[in-house]
Design an enzyme around this catalytic site. Structure first.
Site, short mmCIF file in Angstrom:
data_model
loop_
_atom_site.label_atom_id
_atom_site.label_comp_id
_atom_site.label_asym_id
_atom_site.label_seq_id
_atom_site.Cartn_x
_atom_site.Cartn_y
_atom_site.Cartn_z
N ASP A 1 -10.48 -4.31 -3.50
CA ASP A 1 -10.22 -4.24 -4.95
C ASP A 1 -9.42 -5.43 -5.45
O ASP A 1 -9.34 -5.69 -6.64
CB ASP A 1 -9.50 -2.94 -5.31
N ASP B 1 -4.84 -3.16 4.76
CA ASP B 1 -5.03 -2.37 3.55
C ASP B 1 -6.37 -1.65 3.68
O ASP B 1 -7.33 -1.95 3.00
CB ASP B 1 -5.01 -3.29 2.34
#
Length: 285
Positions: A86, A155
């Site tokens: 993202d 992440d």
């Protein structure tokens, strides 16, 4: 007719958000990708039906996964980000002028493309000239790296599907080898509250503790993640996030943050007793 996004957090618990409209839905080679728009949380991205990021609370997650290690060692120059399609983690890293390179490894190019299109607030710095994008498996990418990075940020999604390999002992061992002598690894460490997530958290903590001399866990409150209580792992070859933390030096950078501050830096490592118990159990399993 009302449209609701509902996610199962445990066999007996569900979390729902009222949705204005669905903006995107597609099956990539790796996972199903959906983007919704909601009154309360703005646009949000889900992968295989699991919440990844919302416009309203993403700043909490990205502040905490980036600024804790960067404040521990502001001299970090070379960073590896695994996952983070993202773009929010890269956005926060790009605010540090001292960083020279950011290698971002995301297995699913469609996640990046969709984030660029629908989540511009998080994906806004992916074209920073210091950012190198690699669309491949993070587990394989890090395998042959030796003392290349000052910071590795994992992440990842939860340890199912594409994210499963990023919770293995082999992966953490390769991260250790890829770090410089003062290297730091930070990972999203799951939720301690619900049993399934707590099991994944304990497994990750055990494996990391067997490799790194300095291992700590810190926390944040993220409303759209299971239970709202979310953990991050901090592991380092040499630097302690409290002992080596220089509050004045980080504040001198004059970065404006919505969640992180230097008081919180120390406080977030003060974790509840039930979490301490789980971590202690993990080390002895």
């Amino acid at each position: 007719m009302e449209l609701w996004y509902t996610e199962e957090h445990s066999p007996n618990t569900r979390f729902s958000i009222k949705v204005k409209k669905q903006l995107y839905s597609e099956q990539s080679p790796f996972q199903r990708i959906d983007v919704f728009e909601a009154e309360e949380f703005g646009r949000f991205l889900t992968l295989d039906g699991l919440m990844m990021v919302t416009e309203k609370d993403e700043f909490i997650y990205h502040d905490m996964i980036v600024h804790i290690p960067m404040a521990t060692n502001p001299d970090i120059k070379k960073v590896l980000v695994i996952g983070a399609g993202d773009g929010g983690t890269v956005r926060e890293l790009s605010r540090y002028s001292g960083i020279e390179t950011i290698d971002m490894v995301e297995i699913d190019k469609m996640v990046v493309d969709i984030s660029r299109k629908f989540l511009q607030k998080t994906a806004c710095c992916l074209d920073d000239q210091r950012v190198n994008l690699f669309y491949e498996d993070g587990l394989k990418f890090v395998r042959d790296k030796v003392e290349c990075y000052d910071l590795i940020i994992v992440d990842s999604t939860d340890p199912v599907g594409p994210g499963e390999g990023l919770f293995t002992k082999e992966f953490y061992g390769n991260c250790y080898k890829a770090l410089t002598k003062n290297g730091i690894m930070v990972n999203q460490h799951e939720c301690p509250y619900y049993d399934t997530f707590a099991h994944s958290m304990k497994r990750a903590h055990k494996r990391i503790s067997e490799l790194f001399p300095i291992v700590k866990v810190y926390q944040a409150h993220i409303p759209t993640y299971p239970s709202g209580h979310w953990l991050f792992g901090f592991a380092s070859k040499a630097l302690d996030p409290i002992r080596d933390f220089n509050e004045e030096r980080w504040n001198s950078l004059k970065l404006t943050t919505k969640y992180y501050n230097t008081e919180l830096h120390v406080g977030c490592f003060a974790i509840p007793n039930y979490v301490k118990t789980l971590l202690e159990e993990a080390r002895h399993e």
